[in-house]
Design a protein around this motif. Structure first.
Motif, short mmCIF file in Angstrom:
data_model
loop_
_atom_site.label_atom_id
_atom_site.label_comp_id
_atom_site.label_asym_id
_atom_site.label_seq_id
_atom_site.Cartn_x
_atom_site.Cartn_y
_atom_site.Cartn_z
N ALA A 49 0.72 -1.10 -9.38
CA ALA A 49 1.28 -1.11 -8.13
C ALA A 49 0.54 -1.94 -7.20
CB ALA A 49 1.75 0.26 -7.50
N SER A 50 -0.84 -1.78 -7.26
CA SER A 50 -1.77 -2.34 -6.67
C SER A 50 -1.90 -3.96 -6.88
CB SER A 50 -3.32 -1.76 -6.97
OG SER A 50 -4.05 -2.50 -6.23
N GLU A 51 -1.65 -4.35 -8.08
CA GLU A 51 -1.50 -5.67 -8.61
C GLU A 51 -0.34 -6.39 -7.98
OE1 GLU A 51 -1.79 -5.02 -12.70
OE2 GLU A 51 -4.18 -5.01 -12.76
N ASN A 52 0.97 -5.58 -8.11
CA ASN A 52 2.06 -5.89 -7.40
C ASN A 52 1.97 -6.42 -6.10
OD1 ASN A 52 3.33 -6.03 -9.97
ND2 ASN A 52 4.28 -4.06 -9.68
N PHE A 53 1.31 -5.26 -5.21
CA PHE A 53 1.09 -5.66 -3.74
C PHE A 53 0.37 -6.80 -3.68
CE2 PHE A 53 -1.27 -4.93 -0.15
CZ PHE A 53 -0.66 -4.52 0.75
N VAL A 91 -6.17 -12.38 10.13
CA VAL A 91 -7.21 -11.34 10.84
C VAL A 91 -7.31 -9.93 10.05
CG1 VAL A 91 -8.02 -10.39 13.17
CG2 VAL A 91 -6.76 -12.63 13.00
N ARG A 92 -6.34 -9.24 10.12
CA ARG A 92 -6.15 -7.90 9.81
C ARG A 92 -5.08 -7.73 8.63
NH1 ARG A 92 -9.16 -3.47 12.84
NH2 ARG A 92 -8.50 -2.63 11.26
N ILE A 93 -5.00 -6.66 8.20
CA ILE A 93 -3.65 -6.12 7.31
C ILE A 93 -3.84 -4.60 7.40
CG2 ILE A 93 -5.29 -5.92 5.12
CD1 ILE A 93 -2.62 -6.51 3.69
N PHE A 94 -2.54 -4.00 7.47
CA PHE A 94 -2.40 -2.73 7.72
C PHE A 94 -1.40 -2.25 6.57
CE2 PHE A 94 -3.18 -4.07 12.32
CZ PHE A 94 -4.14 -3.56 12.53
N HIS A 95 -1.72 -1.04 6.20
CA HIS A 95 -0.77 -0.45 5.19
C HIS A 95 0.07 0.62 6.05
CE1 HIS A 95 0.37 1.73 1.64
NE2 HIS A 95 0.43 0.65 0.99
N LYS A 96 1.31 0.67 5.99
CA LYS A 96 2.13 1.46 6.73
C LYS A 96 2.05 2.94 6.35
CE LYS A 96 6.46 0.56 4.46
NZ LYS A 96 7.75 -0.18 4.57
N ASN A 97 1.85 3.19 4.95
CA ASN A 97 1.73 4.49 4.50
C ASN A 97 0.40 5.35 4.38
OD1 ASN A 97 4.50 4.43 4.09
ND2 ASN A 97 4.06 3.46 2.21
N LYS A 98 -0.58 4.39 4.94
CA LYS A 98 -1.89 4.91 4.94
C LYS A 98 -2.54 4.96 6.45
CE LYS A 98 -6.07 3.79 2.61
NZ LYS A 98 -7.42 3.71 3.52
N ILE A 101 -7.09 -1.10 0.76
CA ILE A 101 -5.63 -0.93 0.56
C ILE A 101 -5.48 -0.98 -1.03
CG2 ILE A 101 -3.36 -1.74 0.63
CD1 ILE A 101 -4.07 -2.54 3.48
N LEU A 102 -5.90 -1.81 -1.61
CA LEU A 102 -5.73 -2.01 -3.00
C LEU A 102 -6.37 -0.70 -3.61
CD1 LEU A 102 -6.59 -5.85 -3.50
CD2 LEU A 102 -4.28 -4.67 -3.40
N ASP A 103 -7.46 -0.36 -3.53
CA ASP A 103 -8.29 0.76 -4.15
C ASP A 103 -7.34 1.79 -3.76
OD1 ASP A 103 -10.57 1.97 -5.20
OD2 ASP A 103 -10.81 3.06 -3.33
N TYR A 104 -6.81 1.97 -2.53
CA TYR A 104 -5.96 3.35 -2.36
C TYR A 104 -4.73 3.24 -3.24
CZ TYR A 104 -2.77 6.33 0.42
OH TYR A 104 -2.14 7.40 0.85
N ILE A 105 -3.95 2.12 -3.34
CA ILE A 105 -2.94 2.21 -4.27
C ILE A 105 -3.08 2.28 -5.73
CG2 ILE A 105 -1.10 0.48 -5.13
CD1 ILE A 105 -1.15 -0.84 -2.15
#
Length: 89
Positions: free
Chosen positions: A27-31, A77-84, A16-20
């Protein structure tokens, strides 16, 4: 309560961080900073997020973490990114 981050969570987070970051590094750092604040506050309110719609277990919350009251831990356990699109396993 102790917070434990699974290997799957870490893998999903880096994806997710790579994608952002491809769009905007700050924006990745803020996330990441905002997510860390939420996770670090979980011991104060372990049932803050709604019950997961994906699991039939009251202890698994929508951010996909498990509250283990017996072991006094919160397992991320997991994390999801709603826009990906869904993440690879």
């Amino acid at each position: 309560m102790q917070i434990k981050r699974s290997a799957q969570y870490k893998k999903n987070l880096f994806q997710i961080l790579d994608y952002i970051a491809q769009d905007k590094l700050s924006a990745s750092e803020n996330f990441l900073n905002e997510l860390d604040k939420l996770i670090n506050n979980l011991p104060n309110f372990p049932f803050k997020f709604r019950k997961s719609q994906y699991f039939d277990d009251e202890n698994i919350r929508d951010m996909i973490y498990r509250v283990n009251e017996r072991k006094k831990s919160i397992d991320i356990v997991r994390i999801f990114h709603k826009n990906k699109p869904p993440l690879k396993k």
